[in-house]
Every structure is written in C-alpha cells, then in structure tokens.
Design an enzyme around this catalytic site. Sequence first.
Site, short mmCIF file in Angstrom:
data_model
loop_
_atom_site.label_atom_id
_atom_site.label_comp_id
_atom_site.label_asym_id
_atom_site.label_seq_id
_atom_site.Cartn_x
_atom_site.Cartn_y
_atom_site.Cartn_z
N SER A 99 29.14 38.24 53.80
CA SER A 99 30.79 37.94 53.92
C SER A 99 31.41 38.54 53.05
O SER A 99 30.84 38.74 51.73
CB SER A 99 30.42 36.15 53.67
N ASP A 100 32.57 38.76 53.17
CA ASP A 100 33.43 38.97 52.07
C ASP A 100 33.60 37.46 51.26
O ASP A 100 33.34 36.43 51.91
CB ASP A 100 35.07 39.24 52.59
N TYR A 101 34.19 37.48 50.11
CA TYR A 101 34.13 36.28 49.21
C TYR A 101 35.00 35.23 49.88
O TYR A 101 36.13 35.12 50.32
CB TYR A 101 34.77 36.75 47.91
N GLY A 102 34.19 34.37 50.28
CA GLY A 102 34.87 32.98 50.81
C GLY A 102 35.24 33.21 52.25
O GLY A 102 35.88 32.54 53.00
N GLY A 103 34.62 34.41 53.02
CA GLY A 103 34.95 34.72 54.33
C GLY A 103 34.59 33.76 55.23
O GLY A 103 35.27 33.64 56.31
#
Length: 769
Positions: free
Chosen positions: A299-303
């Site tokens: 995931s992207d950060y916090g995605g």
Amino acid sequence: MKKTLFLYSITFCAVFPIFTFAQKPLYKNPEAAIEERVEDLLGRMTLEEKVAQLGSTGNLEVENGIIKQRYVLRIGLGQLSRTGEKLLPKQTVQLVNALQHFLMDSTRLGIPAIIHEETLHGVMMAGATVFPQAIARGSSWNVDLERKVGEVIARETRSRGSNLSLSPNLDLARDPRYGRTEETYGEDPYLASRMGVAIISGMQGDTYNIGKDHIGVTVKHLGASGQPLGGLNLSPNYMSERTMREADFVPFRAAVEEAKVASVMAAYVEYDGQPCHSNQWLLDDLLRREWGFEGIVVSDYGGIGTIAHSHHCAEDMDEAALLALNAGVDVELARTNAYKNLVKLVHDGRLEEKSIDRAVKRVLRLKFRLGLFENPYADENYAMKNNRSAENLLLSLNMARESVVLLKNKQGILPLNLDKYKDIAVIGPNAAHAHYGGYTTEWSYDKGISILDGLQKVLSELNQICSIKYAEGCKIHSDDGYWRHPEPAFYDEDKDHELICEAMEVAGQSDIVILALGGTPRTCRESAGMKRLGDRNDLCLYGRQQELFDSLCTLGKPIIVYLMNGRPLTINRIAAEADAILEGWYLGEATGKAVAEVLLGKVNPSGKLPVSFPRSVGNLPAYYNRHPSAFGLRYINADNEPLYPFGFGLSYTTFEYGKPKLSTKEMTVDGSVLLSVKVKNTGSVEGKEVVQLYVRDDLSTVTRPIKELKGFKKIFLKPGEEQIVRFTVDRTTLKYFNRKMQEVVEPGTFTLMVGPNSTDLQDIKFIVK
C-alpha cells in the site's frame, strides 16, 4: 548380551528425537529451493505470526545496542518503514543490526524484516549522495548512466542494512500543474519505461536472487497518479482503459516483464470508479495474471484507510482491509492500522486464512530472494566507505552534466566568451542555493554547490580572472525552500522591490547577466494535506520573478536565464527576450559545478526535454503524442503548439541528419525492418546527440497518436565525425490494442520518423503485410 542390546535400544530411542529436533528446519537451509523454504516456513507459522508479516512499523530507537520498542516485534515484522533519515551511516547500521538481531534471535521462528527507504534520487538519509531529481535524469536520455545511478543508490542503501526501495516513480507527467511532476521521467511512456528498466536493473541486479550490494525495488504508483483531475494530487484518474494500456501502464508493464521488479505500490487515486487499493482488476487480473508479476504489492502510506475515509467505499477500516487484501495488497505501509484486525476477521469468518497465506508466501519469497535469512546484518565500515564516496559524487556530477537542456542560444552567446565578458552579474533567487526537490533530507539541504559558488570554482580551475557580482533580485517566496515546510507565503512587496533595485545596480555595472530563476521544492512537490501543498493552477514564475526579468531587460545587457524548477513553466516573454535559456531542473548536490561547466564551455549540453513546455495553462494538455483530432481547431489568437516540444534540446555544435533508409519497404506482421540514418557533427566542438525514432500507424481500426517515440540512441561525435545509427522496427514497435483490447499489428502503411526532437523529423514509409 540381551541386557546390553536392550540398553542400547533405549539409548538410541532416547537420543534420536533430540538429534532430529537439533537439525535446522528446511527454511533455514540456504541450499534448498526458495519455494520449498517458503512452504516449510509457512507451515510452521501461527495465524498471528502470518499476519505480522503483512504489517509494518516505524520510528524505532536503539539504546545500548537494543531496540526499545521490542513489544511491537515480539511475533515478527513484515517491513520497517524507514530507519530514520537523520541517522548517519554508522548509526543506521547500529539500528538495523539491533532490529534484525532481535527478530532472528528473540522471536520463535527468526524471520528477518524487510527495511524500505525512499530512494527517489539517492537514499533519503543523512550522509548519502544526492543525485539529480528524476525529471532531470529523464532529460539525460542516458539509460546506461541511469543504470549506474541505480547501482550506487542500491549499494549505499544496502550497505546501511536497508533492502527495499520506494522508487522509481513511473507515473507519466502529462499535467505539469501536478506537483509530483518532478518525481517522474516525463510525459512519454517509452522514455519512462527505458529509464525505469535501467534504474530497476541497476538496483536489483540481473539475477533472481538479489545480491548483497543490491536491493529490491518498488515501482509506484500503479493506477496512474500522474494525471489527476485538475492536476490536484489524489484526485480521480479519469482515463479510459485504452489510454491507460497505451500510455500510463507501459512503464509498469516493462518493469514487471523486463526488469522483474520485486514490488509494486498501489496508487491513492481511484480508477474506473474503484480505489486502486481495492481494485482487483488492476492488482490481480492485470498485474499478476496478465503481466505475470510475482512480487509483493504494498500500500502507499495509509492507502488502505483511504478506501474508507477518502473514497467512502468501505464502512470502516476492517472492511477496507478485507477489500484491499482480497484485491491483492500484500503489505500495509507505513504502519499496521487496517490490517491489525486480520486475525479477528478470520476468527469471525469474514476472511479466509488462505487469503492471508497467499500474501505471506509472497512476502517470505522476497525475503529469501534478498538473502536476509543468511545475512540480515550490515557493517559499519562498509557503510561509511560506500556512502557519499568520491566516486559516487562524481557519478552525480556526470549525471548533472548530461541533464542540462539548452533551450535557446541567440547568436551563439554560450559558451561565455570571457575575453568579452569580464564583469559577470549573477542574479536571481536561485543563484546562491542548490535546490534538490522532494524526498531529500534537511541534513543535505545546504550542502549542494550553488550556481554562484560553482561559477567561481570553475573559473578558478580554468585560471580565468573575472569579476563576479551577486544580487538576489527577489524572493520566490518567504522563508526557505525545503520541501517539507508549509505552504509558502508571498514575500513582502516593498522588500522585493528593494531587491530588484539592488539587482539593477549590480547588472548595470556588469557586461552580462546570469539570471537564476524557477521554483523551489515548496512550489512544486507532493501535496500532503492542506498545510503542505504543491500543485498549482498556473505555470507562471512564482512571486515577482517575471518583474525582475522585465526590469533587467530595460538595461539592454545580455541575459542568460537558468531555470531551476520541478515542472515546465510558461516562460513566453523570457523565451522571446532572453539571449540564452538553460533548463536544469534539480541537478543534485553538484548543481553549481555542472551549470558552470556548461556556461563556460567545459561541458557541451546534451539534455533533451522529457516533457513539453506549454505556452499557458490553458494549452494543457500539451504532450506531443496526441490523437489526430486533438488540435483540429485552435484557440482564438493563440498557438496550440508547445513553446518547446518534447525531445527538444540544443547543443554548442550542430548535427546534420541524412535521409533515413530502410532495409526493406515491406515486412510481415511478425517480421522486422532495419532503419538507418547517418548523423554528422558539422560544428567545431565535440558533442552528444540523442537520435529519436517515432512511429505512426497511418490507418488503423481505432484512433492512434500522430506519433509515438519508439527508440532513441545517445551518441558522441567529434567535429566532422559521422555515425550511422540503426533502429530495428518489429512487432514490439508496431503493436497496439485493437477494438477487442487485444495486442495486434494490423497490416497497412506505417510512417517512421527520425530526428533530434519530436518536431524536426524526416520520415519514410513502409508496408506491413
């Protein structure tokens, strides 16, 4: 005798189980096949241990050689989200070794962690080499040099103990309002794919097992973040599947199929009405089943959380986790938030354990490929030796030299004639500081060579005596230009006017003006919340820079404009009135030296634009590979064509192109044809030229671009020297997606075009039967 045999039997039976238990498990045997090791280890893991491999944490600290936050590591860890950008090499090694020692020695199964870092233009840590930003390296069109950059970034990163990158950014920059334009290789899918494959190969190496001086690579952001609606970060991707396949997916597909990239990051944006983090067609059907990707999706950060709170496609974090995991997101970054309840979701019957097993296998496979079970540790001396070495700094300088683009050179004013121009005014808000762009540390912020310092240094090296006077001219905005600082405010108008007056006085006492304009990493960057914005609704020079230029023009002095920025700008008046223009983007810590060498003729500029320069924000989109009907009309009293086209860049010498020739005028759909063109250096100095090949399908069943870059070669020629440049045109060059979204080569007439940029081309036709 019977008693002796009986005792022997008891002894053997008692000892044998101990002997079996003492044997190393299969997964710890480096000679065993990776798939066997994965299956063996997975079979030994509890559900809780499996879920731990799908999560991440950060902000770890070491005290007396021991990790302080051991409680978060007790059942294992998938990834550490960065070691800490303020740590120098020795300190990084100490943290990494403490972490890996705890995981290897104090957890039940001894599974080491993947440790990822930001590596966009150098590993983002104190004491590391800062290379030119990606948009600048894209201007080099030098894939061999880009591979070397990848090798050095990997070696610096791995020597510290980290083992996975979060770059390159393979999005296409087709809307320069977007602040992350600087992170990309430009607007073209072919150029981005070639540069992307080069740096991935440099970072990962060419073997399946990733060596001790190499790292795994994460490409981002699958789902096309680079063309958000309105140019605003995180806004929807509104493109069709056809557009995505023909353009935006091209670099990602090349990364998977050619470079065997280890990791892919999902985009924050939505595509086709679905958040990319929960888009099963994108992450599984396309990426894995069609392209054959075998690595991990992160995931992207916090995605994953954005599925719920930004896109409103999940009721809560648990539902977001279910959607993401089932779609194909294997690991949650940068902290375990959505995935923290996966164990409970299995126990509640909402999630099948086999879905977790599938993701865990991928994570373990990468850890084995990286060799972490055999050697997860780093060496302090090796790290200090390999970070920011003289050799690495020279590579950064060489890339900077090749990335400068000469946009204008009226009457050959460059390189500077020092017999004519003895008094030089160096003016501008970007003259006395080298900006790097995003994803660099505060430690490195003031360590780059400015244009002012570089010019003085190179003049000294050349034993040239000149008078150099400096004036700031104006501020781009208040405060400094570090990319993490808040949204910039305009500088005080009265104080700016005072600076402009000072610059006028300095320029009036000089023979020539070198004017350093552009932007800062606070005017072009990744927007991250309302307090740290980076997208713009216009592309004009920020602040009062245009006023500074206009004022200096009234003096009648020659003006050389150098642009330091992260996106193409609308510089129509500067293009008309400046005597010379250089685009350098962000050239890394060797900025000033590279620019000075170009100004003084020690280096002949060879960069070519990786992105078109629009005349105004109203001319967007301005990318070259448009469809035939795109510019059927024009705006009132306006030119549709870009100010500077894709692939454009001048030289201090001249190159003459002969007529292109073909080995045959006909080929079958599975055949090939060889195009050759003679290129000659007709000037008086040696130089490098980027020979570019474009293709057009003259008649097709679906609309196709008017031209597409399909090949390029950077060559070096001495004065009077000529070289025949050859390109092979085959199925891979000509194929496209038909009405059924199948890749085909349709019989018919094709036009091949060759030249120094996307506009000045010579063409030749051939037929596919």
